[in-house]
Design a protein around this motif. Structure first.
Motif, PDB file in Angstrom:
ATOM      1  N   TRP A 303       5.203   6.317   2.656  1.00 12.86           N
ATOM      2  CA  TRP A 303       4.606   5.215   3.391  1.00 12.86           C
ATOM      3  C   TRP A 303       3.223   5.987   4.466  1.00 12.86           C
ATOM      4  N   GLN A 304       3.734   7.210   4.796  1.00  9.87           N
ATOM      5  CA  GLN A 304       2.719   7.875   5.635  1.00  9.87           C
ATOM      6  C   GLN A 304       1.392   8.000   4.949  1.00  9.87           C
ATOM      7  N   ILE A 305       1.267   8.381   3.703  1.00 11.33           N
ATOM      8  CA  ILE A 305       0.409   8.499   2.888  1.00 11.33           C
ATOM      9  C   ILE A 305      -0.255   7.370   2.489  1.00 11.33           C
ATOM     10  N   TYR A 306       0.481   6.131   2.233  1.00 16.07           N
ATOM     11  CA  TYR A 306       0.161   4.843   1.961  1.00 16.07           C
ATOM     12  C   TYR A 306      -0.696   4.450   3.140  1.00 16.07           C
ATOM     13  N   SER A 307      -0.198   4.372   4.322  1.00 21.38           N
ATOM     14  CA  SER A 307      -0.724   3.842   5.468  1.00 21.38           C
ATOM     15  C   SER A 307      -1.936   4.585   5.838  1.00 21.38           C
ATOM     16  N   SER A 308      -2.328   5.655   5.571  1.00 25.46           N
ATOM     17  CA  SER A 308      -3.292   6.611   6.238  1.00 25.46           C
ATOM     18  C   SER A 308      -4.431   6.497   5.032  1.00 25.46           C
ATOM     19  N   THR A 309      -4.217   6.307   3.857  1.00 29.25           N
ATOM     20  CA  THR A 309      -4.931   6.464   2.761  1.00 29.25           C
ATOM     21  C   THR A 309      -5.372   5.368   1.739  1.00 29.25           C
ATOM     22  N   CYS A 310      -4.307   4.646   1.662  1.00 28.78           N
ATOM     23  CA  CYS A 310      -4.513   3.400   0.686  1.00 28.78           C
ATOM     24  C   CYS A 310      -4.727   2.141   1.335  1.00 28.78           C
ATOM     25  N   ALA A 311      -4.064   1.796   2.452  1.00 23.28           N
ATOM     26  CA  ALA A 311      -4.127   0.614   3.019  1.00 23.28           C
ATOM     27  C   ALA A 311      -5.330  -0.104   3.293  1.00 23.28           C
ATOM     28  N   ALA A 312      -6.208   0.887   3.691  1.00 17.13           N
ATOM     29  CA  ALA A 312      -7.602   0.173   4.373  1.00 17.13           C
ATOM     30  C   ALA A 312      -8.173  -0.630   3.070  1.00 17.13           C
ATOM     31  N   CYS A 313      -7.878  -0.260   1.732  1.00 19.33           N
ATOM     32  CA  CYS A 313      -8.459  -0.834   0.684  1.00 19.33           C
ATOM     33  C   CYS A 313      -7.634  -1.783  -0.010  1.00 19.33           C
ATOM     34  N   HIS A 314      -6.288  -1.388  -0.235  1.00 25.96           N
ATOM     35  CA  HIS A 314      -5.400  -2.406  -0.881  1.00 25.96           C
ATOM     36  C   HIS A 314      -4.695  -3.314   0.170  1.00 25.96           C
ATOM     37  N   GLN A 315      -4.878  -3.215   1.458  1.00 27.29           N
ATOM     38  CA  GLN A 315      -4.382  -3.943   2.423  1.00 27.29           C
ATOM     39  C   GLN A 315      -2.903  -3.333   2.583  1.00 27.29           C
ATOM     40  N   PRO A 316      -2.512  -3.618   4.032  1.00 24.20           N
ATOM     41  CA  PRO A 316      -1.206  -3.290   4.324  1.00 24.20           C
ATOM     42  C   PRO A 316      -0.258  -3.924   3.615  1.00 24.20           C
ATOM     43  N   ASP A 317      -0.308  -5.208   3.311  1.00 17.14           N
ATOM     44  CA  ASP A 317       0.839  -5.866   2.372  1.00 17.14           C
ATOM     45  C   ASP A 317       0.523  -5.686   0.971  1.00 17.14           C
ATOM     46  N   GLY A 318      -0.379  -5.084   0.387  1.00 17.70           N
ATOM     47  CA  GLY A 318      -0.544  -4.621  -1.109  1.00 17.70           C
ATOM     48  C   GLY A 318      -1.242  -5.513  -1.857  1.00 17.70           C
ATOM     49  N   GLY A 320      -4.622  -6.431  -1.724  1.00 21.70           N
ATOM     50  CA  GLY A 320      -5.851  -6.194  -2.104  1.00 21.70           C
ATOM     51  C   GLY A 320      -6.911  -6.991  -1.522  1.00 21.70           C
ATOM     52  N   THR A 321      -8.092  -6.983  -2.099  1.00 19.81           N
ATOM     53  CA  THR A 321      -9.168  -7.702  -1.713  1.00 19.81           C
ATOM     54  C   THR A 321      -9.817  -8.173  -2.752  1.00 19.81           C
ATOM     55  N   ALA A 322     -11.136  -8.997  -2.665  1.00 18.98           N
ATOM     56  CA  ALA A 322     -11.877  -9.305  -3.692  1.00 18.98           C
ATOM     57  C   ALA A 322     -12.436  -8.140  -4.347  1.00 18.98           C
ATOM     58  N   ARG A 323     -12.418  -7.029  -3.670  1.00 24.07           N
ATOM     59  CA  ARG A 323     -13.029  -5.821  -4.426  1.00 24.07           C
ATOM     60  C   ARG A 323     -12.212  -4.955  -4.993  1.00 24.07           C
ATOM     61  N   TYR A 324     -10.753  -4.842  -3.964  1.00 24.91           N
ATOM     62  CA  TYR A 324      -9.818  -3.900  -4.582  1.00 24.91           C
ATOM     63  C   TYR A 324      -8.652  -4.794  -5.128  1.00 24.91           C
ATOM     64  N   PRO A 325      -7.970  -4.235  -6.413  1.00 25.11           N
ATOM     65  CA  PRO A 325      -6.769  -5.305  -6.691  1.00 25.11           C
ATOM     66  C   PRO A 325      -5.595  -5.130  -5.855  1.00 25.11           C
ATOM     67  N   SER A 326      -4.877  -6.330  -6.160  1.00 23.96           N
ATOM     68  CA  SER A 326      -3.554  -6.377  -5.582  1.00 23.96           C
ATOM     69  C   SER A 326      -2.621  -5.123  -6.188  1.00 23.96           C
ATOM     70  N   LEU A 327      -1.737  -4.631  -5.725  1.00 23.09           N
ATOM     71  CA  LEU A 327      -0.699  -3.481  -6.305  1.00 23.09           C
ATOM     72  C   LEU A 327       0.581  -4.119  -6.808  1.00 23.09           C
ATOM     73  N   PHE A 328       0.677  -5.572  -6.515  1.00 26.92           N
ATOM     74  CA  PHE A 328       1.863  -6.280  -6.963  1.00 26.92           C
ATOM     75  C   PHE A 328       1.144  -7.119  -8.288  1.00 26.92           C
ATOM     76  N   HIS A 329       1.834  -7.657  -9.186  1.00 31.95           N
ATOM     77  CA  HIS A 329       1.615  -8.447 -10.384  1.00 31.95           C
ATOM     78  C   HIS A 329       0.277  -7.434 -10.978  1.00 31.95           C
TER      79      HIS A 329
END
Length: 451
Positions: A303-318, A320-329
């Motif tokens: 969680w610490q790595i996800y929060s600091s490294t991944c969440a900004a692009c893939h979003q806290p709930d996973g 994603g955004t229009a540019r970065y994909p969702s991590l579910f489905h």
């Protein structure tokens, strides 16, 4: 000068066809080195379990390339993997698939390579594999076992579109080379066509119509979109070798050819892979990252790595955004193996489609713009992503990450040819021979036999 006949204005259509065929065959992905390499001048190091195989110069240079090849010699290299000097090529060059290319297409390719490519008089680095793989003549035995030098024959019961797709998938675009599993000797297991196979660090998934293991749950429009762009929201995004295929080849194919590929894939026999759930069917948004913020007692390293490294692009709930994909489905997080998730974290994503660059930084190597993650950290964040958004049945270990970082599992063929194994085999074989001779002598002495 080239041995090909000069091209006049009437051959421009043939030249254009040859260029299109070379794009469909994805020649440039390997024979053009990244970082501003000259087109088709070679030098790209193709990673293999045996070591790096350097793509050769295939410009019409008479000294460094294929300028001295006749059309027959060119055809032999493409289809049989034997160059003008009679040396066997390694099957990193997909000649077992290219063997099916028609005479007409070989001719168009030859004309374009000889007259449409700028000659580059710089030789590519030599491939130097360790013993026994440096013995190119041994490829003759491998070819007898696994390479059929036969042309494509259309099925009389299939439509023209399906036959065209068959030709593209199994010959020109050589999709079968990556998506068909390999046996212990690294030959294609053609009794399981397109059922998925390991590519070292990456995994080429099942692309048969199996509903769960393959693409049976994809619509025609989704498959077309993926081949043209490398991305389908809520399903998948291309990375690694597939991203290269989309960037250098598939996005440039005509709509009829893309439709033909899809038509063929949708009617091949389903693999029966046995997955209980489709790769894109896992996961949902998660509020865990947000809930744990500010919790000084939270000791979940993933969680610490996800929060600091991944969440900004893939979003806290996973999501994603229009540019970065969702991590579910997402097929990378819902697959039955975690190879592509790990490889994506380690090596990132790079593809350029319609002049738009799609990129995710690589967290494996040290780089100016990212912090390098250790094998333990990659395992931790992978497990957090799998538990929150993907296939929770998977658990990634530090050793798995190290294996992917180093290029994937070492095939049995390579393990058996390591020096210490060969030495052991020789010693054991020698001991068996010596033991057999001793036993024979004892029997002769016991029974008084002479010879």
């Amino acid at each position: 000068m080239s041995t090909a006949e000069p091209v006049d204005s009437g051959d421009r259509a043939l030249m254009a066809r040859g260029q299109y065929l070379a794009t469909a065959a994805d020649c440039g992905a390997c024979h053009t080195s990244p970082h501003q390499g000259e087109p088709m001048a070679g030098g790209y190091a193709i990673a293999s379990p045996m070591g790096s195989i350097y793509a050769s110069n295939i410009t019409p240079s008479p000294t460094a390339g294929i300028g001295g090849y006749s059309e027959a010699e060119f055809a032999r290299a493409v289809r049989e993997g034997i160059n003008k000097q009679g040396q066997h090529l390694y099957p990193a060059m997909p000649y077992p698939s290219y063997a099916k290319i028609s005479d007409e297409d070989i001719h168009a390719l030859y004309v374009w390579f000889m007259h449409g490519v700028r000659p580059v008089d710089v030789a590519a680095p030599q491939t130097r594999l360790p013993f026994p793989f440096n013995l190119r003549a041994s490829m003759a035995v491998w070819n007898l076992l696994f390479a059929e030098n036969t042309r494509f024959v259309p099925s009389p019961t299939a439509s023209d579109e399906v036959n065209r797709g068959d030709y593209l998938v199994n010959a020109l675009a050589h999709c079968d080379t990556c998506h068909t599993p390999r046996n212990l000797l690294m030959g294609q297991q053609n009794d399981q066509p397109l059922a998925g196979g390991s590519l070292g660090s990456w995994y080429a998934p099942d692309i048969t119509p199996d509903v769960h293991s393959g693409i049976g749950g994809w619509s025609k429009a989704e498959l077309v979109q993926y081949l043209k762009t490398g991305h389908v929201k809520g399903k998948a995004q291309a990375a690694g070798p597939m991203a290269e295929a989309v960037e250098h080849s598939l996005q440039h194919l005509t709509d009829p050819d893309i439709n033909a590929i899809v038509a063929y894939l949708q009617q091949v026999p389903a693999s029966g892979g046995g997955a209980a759930r489709s790769r894109d069917g896992f996961g949902q948004p998660s509020s865990t990252e947000q809930q744990r913020r500010g919790d000084n007692k939270a000791d979940d390293a993933g969680w610490q790595i996800y929060s600091s490294t991944c969440a900004a692009c893939h979003q806290p709930d996973g999501q994603g955004t229009a540019r970065y994909p969702s991590l579910f489905h997402n097929t990378a997080t819902g697959a039955e193996q975690a190879d592509n998730l790990i490889a994506t974290i380690l090596f990132g994503v790079q593809r350029k489609v319609q002049d738009e660059a799609v990129a995710m930084p690589a967290f494996g190597p040290a780089a100016a713009w990212t912090d390098r993650l250790s094998d333990r950290q990659v395992a931790d964040v992978s497990n957090y992503v799998l538990q929150q958004y993907g296939n929770p049945a998977l658990h990634v270990t530090e050793q798995q990450v190290q294996t992917v970082r180093e290029g994937g599992e070492t095939p049995l063929l390579v393990r058996l040819t390591r020096p210490w194994v060969l030495t052991a085999v020789v010693i054991v074989a020698g001991a068996m021979v010596a033991g057999g001779l001793a036993l024979t002598r004892r029997k002769r002495r016991r029974y008084g036999t002479k010879k």
